[in-house]
Design a protein around this motif. Structure first.
Motif, PDB file in Angstrom:
ATOM      1  N   GLN A   1       1.158   7.422  -6.088  1.00 30.12           N
ATOM      2  CA  GLN A   1      -0.018   8.180  -6.505  1.00 30.12           C
ATOM      3  C   GLN A   1       0.074   9.638  -6.044  1.00 30.12           C
ATOM      4  O   GLN A   1      -0.225  10.562  -6.803  1.00 30.12           O
ATOM      5  CB  GLN A   1      -1.281   7.533  -5.923  1.00 30.12           C
ATOM      6  N   THR A   2       0.515   9.828  -4.810  1.00 29.05           N
ATOM      7  CA  THR A   2       0.678  11.187  -4.283  1.00 29.05           C
ATOM      8  C   THR A   2       1.779  11.931  -5.035  1.00 29.05           C
ATOM      9  O   THR A   2       1.622  13.102  -5.396  1.00 29.05           O
ATOM     10  CB  THR A   2       1.030  11.144  -2.783  1.00 29.05           C
TER      11      THR A   2
ATOM     12  N   LYS B   1       0.362   4.082  -2.790  1.00 30.32           N
ATOM     13  CA  LYS B   1      -0.184   5.368  -2.355  1.00 30.32           C
ATOM     14  C   LYS B   1       0.846   6.474  -2.502  1.00 30.32           C
ATOM     15  O   LYS B   1       0.526   7.590  -2.922  1.00 30.32           O
ATOM     16  CB  LYS B   1      -0.653   5.271  -0.905  1.00 30.32           C
TER      17      LYS B   1
ATOM     18  N   GLU C   1       0.797  -1.218   0.000  1.00 30.77           N
ATOM     19  CA  GLU C   1       0.000   0.000   0.000  1.00 30.77           C
ATOM     20  C   GLU C   1       0.835   1.276   0.000  1.00 30.77           C
ATOM     21  O   GLU C   1       0.552   2.188  -0.776  1.00 30.77           O
ATOM     22  CB  GLU C   1      -0.960  -0.004   1.190  1.00 30.77           C
TER      23      GLU C   1
END
Length: 227
Positions: free
Chosen positions: A17-18, A14, A10
């Motif tokens: 993506q950020t 994540k 994760e």
């Protein structure tokens, strides 16, 4: 602050993506406000992340621009994968790769001049020749190496070794022209690629002939000296 990890996969997903969100937001703001007027705080606010989180991923705007450079080179290489999947003549592969580069850069033409203005300053980390730009530069050189490796055209062995970097320099020249190209859709840049690719092909072909080998060696020697 970055949220704590909850699994092995994760945080990577994540975090990427950020990171991608911050880069995309920065590029949009650079286009709307200009590079100099865009602050890290403005980028963080527009991206919906904390200023600290933005600085966690990118210590400065220069780091953001380097990430943008790498993103563009990755997109260029991806666009070339299908084009270069099968062997072909050097001129066809070179033309296809350079035109794909123009298409990849097209969405950023409106504010590309801002980056080049900064990159032209001596010692600028945004220079395509800087140590900071090495990842993007090396990515582009690898793509041009695939252009050469898949070419069915016979190429002088000594020139072949240096040719990917020389082609990257040629691409830099095309990019500089593209930045200043005000023709509709930058059609003159495409014309430059269409007409220059056969010229480069002829020079590469001539390097194999005995009478041109001394000149080729001198050019390569000078290039190595200045590199």
């Amino acid at each position: 602050m970055v949220e704590p990890a909850t699994s092995d996969t994760e945080p990577t997903a994540k975090g990427e993506q950020t990171r991608r969100l911050i880069v995309d937001t920065a590029v949009r703001l650079f286009g709307e406000q200009g590079y100099d007027k865009t602050t890290m705080r403005a980028i963080a606010t527009a991206a919906g992340v904390s200023v600290g989180n933005a600085y966690y991923y990118f210590p400065s705007k220069d780091h953001l621009v380097q990430a943008f450079y790498t993103t563009v080179q990755d997109a260029h290489a991806e666009a070339c994968e299908q084009l270069l999947a099968a062997p072909g003549t050097f001129v066809d592969r070179l033309r296809a790769a350079m035109l794909a580069g123009v298409e990849t850069m097209a969405p950023y033409h409106g504010f590309a001049g801002t980056f080049f203005k900064t990159a032209a300053e001596p010692g600028s980390p945004l220079s395509p020749f800087s140590a900071e730009s090495a990842p993007a530069r090396e990515r582009s050189v690898r793509m041009f190496r695939s252009v050469v490796d898949g070419a069915t055209t016979k190429i002088d062995p000594e020139l072949r070794a240096e040719l990917p970097e020389l082609l990257w320099l040629a691409q830099m020249g095309v990019t500089l022209y593209w930045v200043h190209d005000t023709s509709p859709g930058q059609e003159k840049t495409r014309l430059l690629v269409e007409r220059s690719a056969p010229l480069i092909d002829r020079l590469v072909a001539m390097s194999r002939f005995r009478m041109f080998k001394p000149v080729t060696r001198e050019i390569l020697s000078l290039y190595r000296l200045l590199r």
